[in-house]
Structure formats: structure tokens, C-alpha cells
Motif scaffolding. Sequence first.
Motif, PDB file in Angstrom:
ATOM      1  N   ALA A   1     106.370  31.579  15.308  1.00  0.00           N
ATOM      2  CA  ALA A   1     106.360  32.958  15.589  1.00  0.00           C
ATOM      3  C   ALA A   1     105.952  32.963  17.147  1.00  0.00           C
ATOM      4  O   ALA A   1     105.451  32.034  17.774  1.00  0.00           O
ATOM      5  N   ILE A   2     106.310  33.946  17.891  1.00  0.00           N
ATOM      6  CA  ILE A   2     106.004  34.010  19.275  1.00  0.00           C
ATOM      7  C   ILE A   2     105.452  35.632  19.458  1.00  0.00           C
ATOM      8  O   ILE A   2     105.540  36.536  18.672  1.00  0.00           O
ATOM      9  N   LEU A   3     104.661  35.690  20.397  1.00  0.00           N
ATOM     10  CA  LEU A   3     103.862  36.988  20.993  1.00  0.00           C
ATOM     11  C   LEU A   3     104.471  37.088  22.325  1.00  0.00           C
ATOM     12  O   LEU A   3     104.133  36.331  23.257  1.00  0.00           O
ATOM     13  N   LEU A   4     105.188  38.404  22.600  1.00  0.00           N
ATOM     14  CA  LEU A   4     105.578  38.834  23.804  1.00  0.00           C
ATOM     15  C   LEU A   4     104.720  39.812  24.189  1.00  0.00           C
ATOM     16  O   LEU A   4     104.169  40.682  23.639  1.00  0.00           O
ATOM     17  N   GLY A   5     104.440  39.950  25.699  1.00  0.00           N
ATOM     18  CA  GLY A   5     103.774  40.866  26.461  1.00  0.00           C
ATOM     19  C   GLY A   5     104.164  41.199  27.828  1.00  0.00           C
ATOM     20  O   GLY A   5     105.274  40.597  28.344  1.00  0.00           O
ATOM     21  N   PRO A   6     103.589  42.189  28.336  1.00  0.00           N
ATOM     22  CA  PRO A   6     104.456  42.873  29.834  1.00  0.00           C
ATOM     23  C   PRO A   6     103.609  42.198  30.731  1.00  0.00           C
ATOM     24  O   PRO A   6     104.197  42.628  32.053  1.00  0.00           O
ATOM     25  N   THR A   7     102.769  41.171  30.757  1.00  0.00           N
ATOM     26  CA  THR A   7     102.287  40.700  32.029  1.00  0.00           C
ATOM     27  C   THR A   7     102.617  39.110  31.925  1.00  0.00           C
ATOM     28  O   THR A   7     102.785  38.527  31.157  1.00  0.00           O
TER      29      THR A   7
ATOM     30  N   ILE B   1      95.035  39.102  20.566  1.00  0.00           N
ATOM     31  CA  ILE B   1      95.050  40.424  20.264  1.00  0.00           C
ATOM     32  C   ILE B   1      95.580  40.667  19.058  1.00  0.00           C
ATOM     33  O   ILE B   1      95.651  41.751  18.395  1.00  0.00           O
ATOM     34  N   VAL B   2      96.132  39.664  18.189  1.00  0.00           N
ATOM     35  CA  VAL B   2      96.866  39.519  16.981  1.00  0.00           C
ATOM     36  C   VAL B   2      95.752  39.421  15.964  1.00  0.00           C
ATOM     37  O   VAL B   2      95.035  38.292  15.801  1.00  0.00           O
ATOM     38  N   PRO B   3      95.507  40.457  14.932  1.00  0.00           N
ATOM     39  CA  PRO B   3      94.391  40.530  14.242  1.00  0.00           C
ATOM     40  C   PRO B   3      94.760  39.512  13.153  1.00  0.00           C
ATOM     41  O   PRO B   3      95.799  39.395  12.613  1.00  0.00           O
TER      42      PRO B   3
ATOM     43  N   ALA C   1     103.291  44.953  23.163  1.00  0.00           N
ATOM     44  CA  ALA C   1     103.303  43.650  22.522  1.00  0.00           C
ATOM     45  C   ALA C   1     104.310  43.675  21.387  1.00  0.00           C
ATOM     46  O   ALA C   1     104.898  44.625  20.819  1.00  0.00           O
ATOM     47  N   ALA C   2     104.727  42.421  21.102  1.00  0.00           N
ATOM     48  CA  ALA C   2     105.718  42.196  20.223  1.00  0.00           C
ATOM     49  C   ALA C   2     105.544  40.838  19.461  1.00  0.00           C
ATOM     50  O   ALA C   2     105.172  39.602  19.926  1.00  0.00           O
ATOM     51  N   VAL C   3     105.240  40.785  18.173  1.00  0.00           N
ATOM     52  CA  VAL C   3     105.463  39.658  17.378  1.00  0.00           C
ATOM     53  C   VAL C   3     106.685  39.325  16.753  1.00  0.00           C
ATOM     54  O   VAL C   3     107.136  40.162  15.823  1.00  0.00           O
ATOM     55  N   LEU C   4     107.329  38.134  16.688  1.00  0.00           N
ATOM     56  CA  LEU C   4     108.675  37.846  16.411  1.00  0.00           C
ATOM     57  C   LEU C   4     108.537  36.553  15.548  1.00  0.00           C
ATOM     58  O   LEU C   4     107.906  35.912  16.154  1.00  0.00           O
ATOM     59  N   ILE C   5     109.380  36.591  14.548  1.00  0.00           N
ATOM     60  CA  ILE C   5     109.223  35.498  13.607  1.00  0.00           C
ATOM     61  C   ILE C   5     110.524  34.961  13.125  1.00  0.00           C
ATOM     62  O   ILE C   5     111.531  35.833  12.843  1.00  0.00           O
ATOM     63  N   ALA C   6     110.842  33.700  13.407  1.00  0.00           N
ATOM     64  CA  ALA C   6     112.364  33.312  12.971  1.00  0.00           C
ATOM     65  C   ALA C   6     112.225  31.696  12.870  1.00  0.00           C
ATOM     66  O   ALA C   6     111.248  31.086  13.256  1.00  0.00           O
ATOM     67  N   ASP C   7     113.268  31.123  12.338  1.00  0.00           N
ATOM     68  CA  ASP C   7     113.349  29.667  12.433  1.00  0.00           C
ATOM     69  C   ASP C   7     113.792  29.020  13.720  1.00  0.00           C
ATOM     70  O   ASP C   7     114.825  29.683  14.509  1.00  0.00           O
TER      71      ASP C   7
END
Length: 635
Positions: free
Chosen positions: A151-157, A167-169, A193-199
Motif C-alpha cells: 500500500a502507498i500513501l500519496l499527498g501534495p507536499t 492521517i490514515v485512520p 491524499a490517496a491510498v492505493l493498493i496493488a501487488d
Amino acid sequence: MNNPVPGSVDLPVPEGKIFPRNLTARADYAVPGNPSGSRPESGVDNCFPGLEFDQRNLEKAFFPGLLFDFHHGGGSRLIGVTEGAPSVLDLTAADLGAGVETDPWRLHLWAVCGRTTVDQTESQAPVFNATSGSGLALWRRVHDLLPGRIAILLGPTPGIQSPGANIVPGGLNAWRMNNDTTVQRDDDGRVEAAVLIADRADYLDADGVIDPDVYLPGDLTRSLCAPWQYDFRECGCYYWAASKPDISASPDGRFHPLNFQRSDRTLPPPKLDTPNIAERGADELDHPALITDWNVLPVVLNGREDDALGPGTPFDLDEMTREKVIEELERLASVEHALCLEYLYAHYSIDAPTTLAPGTNPQSPVAQFHAAAAEVFSVAVDEMRHLRWVNEVLGVLGRPHQLDPPPLGMIIQRQTGQKFELKRLTADQLDWFIQVESISDEMNPDGIDGMYVRLHHTIVQRPDLFPQSDRLAHLIKLIIDEGVNHFERFKAVKGHLAEFLEDEYLRGLDKTPDAMDQQLLQLADLNYAVLLGAMKETLALGDRAGGVLIEHARRAMTNLHEVNHLLASRDVAPRFQIPQPDAVPALADGQATLTAARAARQLQETIRSLDGSDLRVMMTRHQAATEALIADLIL
């Protein structure tokens, strides 16, 4: 590591044997595709501007559908999106911003979650935040991710200014395990913010080649040092595997080791190299000098500086029939064998120690004799490799291997009628070595080098006659390339011995063998038989041998070499014979090799029981190698 494809070998798998898994590793010849230095399995890489490729560029596509840049101090930037890929949800190239360095809406990698060690359970997968380091720091974590769900977390800064995964509950790993994904946008449609999941993405395709759909030409090397001279200068001797020589010998081979980057390039050199980088740095070309005067650095061949070799003159070559090619290869196999034995005998005739004592003056007679002997021996080793490669070519062509001892008196060089003889390294014999290894400006089809060139030309031009021309041409090219320097090396031998009379550096090798000598000669004969038998057996088995028997052949050669050195030191001439001449044709049979090995072991035990601690140590070492061969042959 110790689990080959079923049926791929017939012999027991040696402990620690590594089996190739991709196409290029399986091939023992040049194949089309990525150069070996760019392969992550075999390249010399690091994560700074490095040697062969920058691994940060390899991991840029670790998440399917996204491309990242790990090269910035503020964090890792998202630089590419494959629109429409399920793993990226509704992200598009428009979300990347205007491409301006100061654009606050360019997306960055804030956190990564995934297993990094095999003992971690899914619930224990760690989370790595970008808040405490640079893009390089986060790359280290990305590099460690195992195949599987991430899993990855993306943000604008930039990551170093981000809140990370806080920030991920419930925690980012819980989202990963539940496969929860989201892209949150503000009222203007900008990603908050974006949480994306993949192999975790693979970087190799099904054939083990770097995926050309993901990595464009030049991607892996795009961030290496520029100009290259900076990396050349900083990768100092005794530091890491720089793609250059750090130390070398002078053109005549007399001065070794020399600092390859020394600023004073006069000969003789002002001083030899030192492993102390603090001492050697002041003597080297600095960065500006390397940029402006890089051309003063000569080519290094076989550890020796040499910029005298220029481009050759093209020759007009006649093609040969398949039958003629095979006939010449069978003759050349005997020639290579004979030259190897001539060079070995000449090596043993030099009265020189096998190793120099520390601190020996490099200009002393003993150092000059040792240097000459080492040069002759190194050429003999090359000829042994040539013998193997010629026989590999014969095997590919479906012909019997030619490894039987060459008869004394056979013609080695057609144009001069020179015959195979075992002689000491007299001035005349050294001149013969120089002459047979010389490279002529005119093609002589009867010369050894000329014949190899004709063979190579024919095989390349006639793939209809040689369906495996790529493989055959590669092996013959190896022989041609390695033989080019033999002439210069024998000239160097002449330089080492020029100031001395033959009686000063030659052994007589004329002693009548006593009882001890006779036992050593018999042991040398058995070692020679074991060597040839192991070589024949491994060539016959090919890949099925698993590299076991070729290693035994090397050990048998070492045993033979040490026994012959001992004989020569006792002034007894080595003879390069095998016992029971009527059994020579049977050497391809493993049973004959086993018989010779058992006889060698028994004789080693007999000699080991004699007086002399050095002799006991040598025979104990030889006996261990022989017993290992016997065990493998029996199994």
C-alpha cells in the motif's frame, strides 16, 4: 539455491551450487538483449550516481501504473501515471501538476507499507513514512519490499514536510489488508491524499529480461556521474569495483603495481603504488586533469598498460568447407596441447621460487626470474583454456574430443616445420615462443593465428554449414582475443632475462631420477591422466556435469603443477606422460579416470609417509582433492 530443474543434471548437486534462472545466465555465450552490466542480478550498482546502473531508477516502477523519482532530498515525487490502470483509480497525468519544481500540487510519496522480511506476517507488515528522510531514504525501504500486496500513501507536499501515514485512520497496514483504496480531492479537484493498493510490480518479463514496456533505453543509467571522469576519480583503489583498473603494470611488465591514474607518467615511474588512499591521492590526476587529459590513460590488457596496439589491417579470406574446418580444429587441439606443455616445461626450467618473499627488491635477480616464470606460466594457462575451447567447438560440431597427449615430434608450425619438443627456456627456445605467438601484418593461413581467423570468418559467413554459428564463433573469438597478448608477454620475459646468462637462471633438469624422484614422476603421470580424464568426462557430459568435474580437472592440474615444481627443484625433468599408453583411448571412460585417481591416492599416501614436513603437507592436500574426485566419480 540447491534445487535444480528436475532432470537438468545427472550427478549429485554440489553443496552451494547456484543455478541460473534467467535466459542470459543460462547462456554461456553472448545473446541479444540488455548488456550484462545493466542486469540487476549481476551489475555493480549502488543508489548514488554509480558504477553500472543506479538502482533508484530500477525501483521507479515498483507500484503498477505509477512512476516515481527517488533522487530528491525533499522526498520521492510521482512523475508518471498510466491512465486507466485499475491500481491507480482515477488518477491522471493532470494530477501531476505543471511540471514546475515549485508546484505545490505535484504528488509525492508520503508512506509505503508492505512485508520486507520473510518472517513477517501480513498483520506485521511495517509502515515506512517519508517524514524523516530524503527520497533516497524512502527508496531504501521500497527496495526491501517483498513480492506481494503493498500500500502507498500519496499527498501534495514533499514527503519530508508531510504528515506521513498518521492521517490514515486505523493505520495504513489495516487498509492494505482490507484492500481499502481512495483518492480524496478538494473542491477544485486537486488530490489531497490517496491510498492505493496493488501487488509489488516485477521489473523482469517472463524471460528474465528487464521489461522493455516499462524501462526505456538509458533509464537505468540516466543518473550516473556526468562527466564520467568524476566517478572515475572518486572510485579509488581498494574501495569498490570501479569499471577501470586501479593498479597496473608498466608496458614492459617490469613495474607493478603502478597507480593507473598517476599524474607523472614517465618511465621508470617515480614510485610504485600504495594502498593508502591518503598517500596516493596527491600523486593522481585531479578532476580537471582527467577531463582535459583523459587520453593520456592507456589501454590496459592483462594487467599491463599498452597503447601500442592500433586497428588491424583487413584481410581477404577464403572460406573453408565444413570438413576442412573440422580437420583444422582437430589439428589445432593437438597444437594447443603441445604449446601448453612446451610452455609449462619452460616454466619449470627457470630457477625461480613459486612466490616472492615480502619486501623483495623488484629489480633483484630473483624477482626478475620470478617475473619471467610467472609470465610463461600465465601463457601456459591460457593455452589450457584454448585446448578446452577448441574441444568445446568440436563437441558442438558432433566430433570426438581431442585431449590425448600430443606425440613428441609432431609439427606445430607448418610454414617453419617446427616440431613439438620439451626444452628449457634457452634464448633460442624463447625466440621460438615469440615467433610462434607473433602477430603478422599479413595473413598467413598456415599460421596458428591466421587459421583461427579463417575458421572464424568461415563460420560467421556460412551459417548454412554451421547452424550454431553464434556459439562456435564466440568460442573461436575467445581464443583469438586471448592470444593477441602472448607475443608481448614473451617479449617481456626476454626483457626480464636480458641481463643474465642462461646458466644464471636455468635449471639443468638433467639429474638421473633416484627412487624418490621415480615415485614423484609416477605421481605426476597419474595426475596428468586424471586431469585429461576429468576434462574429457566433463566435456562429454556438458551441462549435465554441473561444473563438478571441471573443478576436479583444475585441482588435478594444481596437483600436477606442484609435483612438477618439486621435481624441477630436484633438477629432474617433468615428462608429461600418462601411465599405460595402451589405455589412452579409454580416458574418456570415467572408469579409467577413477582407476588413475585411485592409483594416485595410493601413491600420495606412500609419499606422505616419507620424511619431510613440507612433502607431507603437500601430499595431504593432494590426497584430499583426489579423494573428493573419487567420491564424485563413484556417485
